[in-house]
Write an enzyme that holds these catalytic residues in place. Structure first.
Site, mmCIF file in Angstrom:
data_model
loop_
_atom_site.group_PDB
_atom_site.id
_atom_site.type_symbol
_atom_site.label_atom_id
_atom_site.label_comp_id
_atom_site.label_asym_id
_atom_site.label_seq_id
_atom_site.Cartn_x
_atom_site.Cartn_y
_atom_site.Cartn_z
ATOM 1 N N TYR A 50 53.180 26.513 19.939
ATOM 2 C CA TYR A 50 53.961 27.359 20.841
ATOM 3 C C TYR A 50 53.428 27.317 22.272
ATOM 4 C CZ TYR A 50 56.901 29.656 17.279
ATOM 5 O OH TYR A 50 57.842 29.948 16.320
ATOM 6 N N PHE A 58 54.253 37.989 24.626
ATOM 7 C CA PHE A 58 54.176 38.054 23.158
ATOM 8 C C PHE A 58 53.383 36.893 22.549
ATOM 9 C CE2 PHE A 58 58.343 36.090 24.241
ATOM 10 C CZ PHE A 58 58.220 34.856 23.598
ATOM 11 N N ARG A 86 70.309 25.683 14.555
ATOM 12 C CA ARG A 86 70.245 26.881 15.409
ATOM 13 C C ARG A 86 71.395 27.840 15.056
ATOM 14 N NH1 ARG A 86 65.576 27.838 18.516
ATOM 15 N NH2 ARG A 86 66.944 29.420 19.406
ATOM 16 N N THR A 92 67.551 34.854 18.137
ATOM 17 C CA THR A 92 66.113 35.145 17.999
ATOM 18 C C THR A 92 65.874 36.552 17.453
ATOM 19 O OG1 THR A 92 65.727 33.699 19.903
ATOM 20 C CG2 THR A 92 63.926 35.175 19.254
ATOM 21 N N ARG A 103 68.539 34.607 10.041
ATOM 22 C CA ARG A 103 67.781 35.699 10.671
ATOM 23 C C ARG A 103 68.442 37.056 10.446
ATOM 24 N NH1 ARG A 103 66.005 32.415 16.150
ATOM 25 N NH2 ARG A 103 63.888 31.884 15.476
ATOM 26 N N ASN A 113 61.006 36.781 12.409
ATOM 27 C CA ASN A 113 62.438 36.463 12.302
ATOM 28 C C ASN A 113 62.718 35.288 11.361
ATOM 29 O OD1 ASN A 113 61.459 34.468 13.933
ATOM 30 N ND2 ASN A 113 62.727 34.931 15.695
ATOM 31 N N HIS A 116 61.951 29.138 12.180
ATOM 32 C CA HIS A 116 61.916 28.441 13.472
ATOM 33 C C HIS A 116 62.849 27.243 13.396
ATOM 34 C CE1 HIS A 116 60.434 26.325 17.021
ATOM 35 N NE2 HIS A 116 60.529 25.234 16.284
ATOM 36 N N GLU A 127 57.772 18.580 18.135
ATOM 37 C CA GLU A 127 57.431 19.438 16.995
ATOM 38 C C GLU A 127 57.294 18.635 15.690
ATOM 39 O OE1 GLU A 127 59.562 23.417 18.875
ATOM 40 O OE2 GLU A 127 60.421 22.502 17.087
HETATM 41 P P1 ADP Z 1 63.588 30.981 19.164
HETATM 42 O O1 ADP Z 1 62.627 30.954 17.981
HETATM 43 O O2 ADP Z 1 64.896 31.615 18.814
HETATM 44 O O3 ADP Z 1 63.745 29.621 19.805
HETATM 45 P P2 ADP Z 1 61.890 31.678 21.431
HETATM 46 O O4 ADP Z 1 61.622 30.215 21.579
HETATM 47 O O5 ADP Z 1 62.359 32.421 22.638
HETATM 48 O O6 ADP Z 1 62.954 31.954 20.262
HETATM 49 O O7 ADP Z 1 60.574 32.413 20.918
HETATM 50 C C1 ADP Z 1 59.758 31.822 19.935
HETATM 51 C C2 ADP Z 1 59.390 32.880 18.927
HETATM 52 O O8 ADP Z 1 58.616 33.886 19.568
HETATM 53 C C3 ADP Z 1 60.567 33.640 18.302
HETATM 54 O O9 ADP Z 1 61.173 32.973 17.224
HETATM 55 C C4 ADP Z 1 59.894 34.919 17.851
HETATM 56 O O10 ADP Z 1 59.164 34.725 16.629
HETATM 57 C C5 ADP Z 1 58.896 35.148 18.979
HETATM 58 N N1 ADP Z 1 59.437 36.022 20.039
HETATM 59 C C6 ADP Z 1 60.415 35.712 20.931
HETATM 60 N N2 ADP Z 1 60.653 36.739 21.762
HETATM 61 C C7 ADP Z 1 59.792 37.722 21.396
HETATM 62 C C8 ADP Z 1 59.538 39.048 21.861
HETATM 63 N N3 ADP Z 1 60.203 39.562 22.899
HETATM 64 N N4 ADP Z 1 58.581 39.764 21.229
HETATM 65 C C9 ADP Z 1 57.887 39.257 20.190
HETATM 66 N N5 ADP Z 1 58.063 38.012 19.703
HETATM 67 C C10 ADP Z 1 59.014 37.262 20.289
HETATM 68 MG MG MG Z 2 62.418 28.429 20.839
#
Ligand code: ADP
Ligand code: MG
Length: 140
Positions: A50, A58, A86, A92, A103, A113, A116, A127
């Site tokens: 990440y 976060f 997706r 998310t 989700r 959630n 991924h 990835e």
């Molecule tokens: P996605 O997984 O939908 O692509 P993001 O790439 O924005 O979402 O974020 C990666 C992961 O970080 C999310 O799947 C979630 O587990 C976590 N996350 C995202 N936004 C938040 C937040 N505001 N607070 C806590 N954890 C978050």
């Molecule tokens: Mg993402």
């Protein structure tokens, strides 16, 4: 166009014992697992995965969560696999995810959630190679 995407069944979903249902949903949606393994990320492995989010508030909580238990990582292949996955995952924040998405069904919070999924061809490539060597592609 056939694509590959990386999916992770996150620690919360593994704890809920819904690995099988989530993989079933991938298969029903035409996303074919071609590489798969269960592992437990160290905090450092989660931080590397990440890294794009390292400045986010976060980041520490997210990477601690991702290292909190085993996960299942998969490479899914199929037409338009990145967007298809997706769409299947939902937004998310599970509270905002469309009904019937993974989700919406299994996510507990915006952090926990359930799954991924890569969000672009570039992130998919990064990835997939982060977790899999070419010899681990049993199905393609
Ligand atoms: P996605 O997984 O939908 O692509 P993001 O790439 O924005 O979402 O974020 C990666 C992961 O970080 C999310 O799947 C979630 O587990 C976590 N996350 C995202 N936004 C938040 C937040 N505001 N607070 C806590 N954890 C978050
Ligand atoms: Mg993402």
């Amino acid at each position: 166009m056939s694509e590959r995407t990386l999916a992770i069944i996150k620690p919360d979903a593994v704890r809920k014992q819904v690995i099988g249902d989530i993989i079933h949903r991938y298969e029903q949606a035409g996303l074919r697992p071609i590489a798969m393994k269960m592992l437990r990320m160290t905090k450092a492995v989660a931080e590397g995965f990440y890294a794009v989010h390292r400045e986010r508030p976060f980041f520490d909580s997210l990477t601690t969560f991702m290292a909190s238990g085993p996960v299942v990582v998969l490479v899914l292949e199929g037409d338009d696999a990145i967007k298809r996955n997706r769409d299947l995952m939902g937004a998310t924040d599970p509270a905002k995810a469309a009904p019937g998405t993974i989700r919406a069904v299994y996510g507990a919070s915006i952090e926990a959630n359930a799954v991924h999924g890569s969000d672009s061809p570039e992130t998919a490539q990064f990835e997939i190679q982060y977790f899999f060597a070419s010899m681990e592609f049993a199905g393609g």
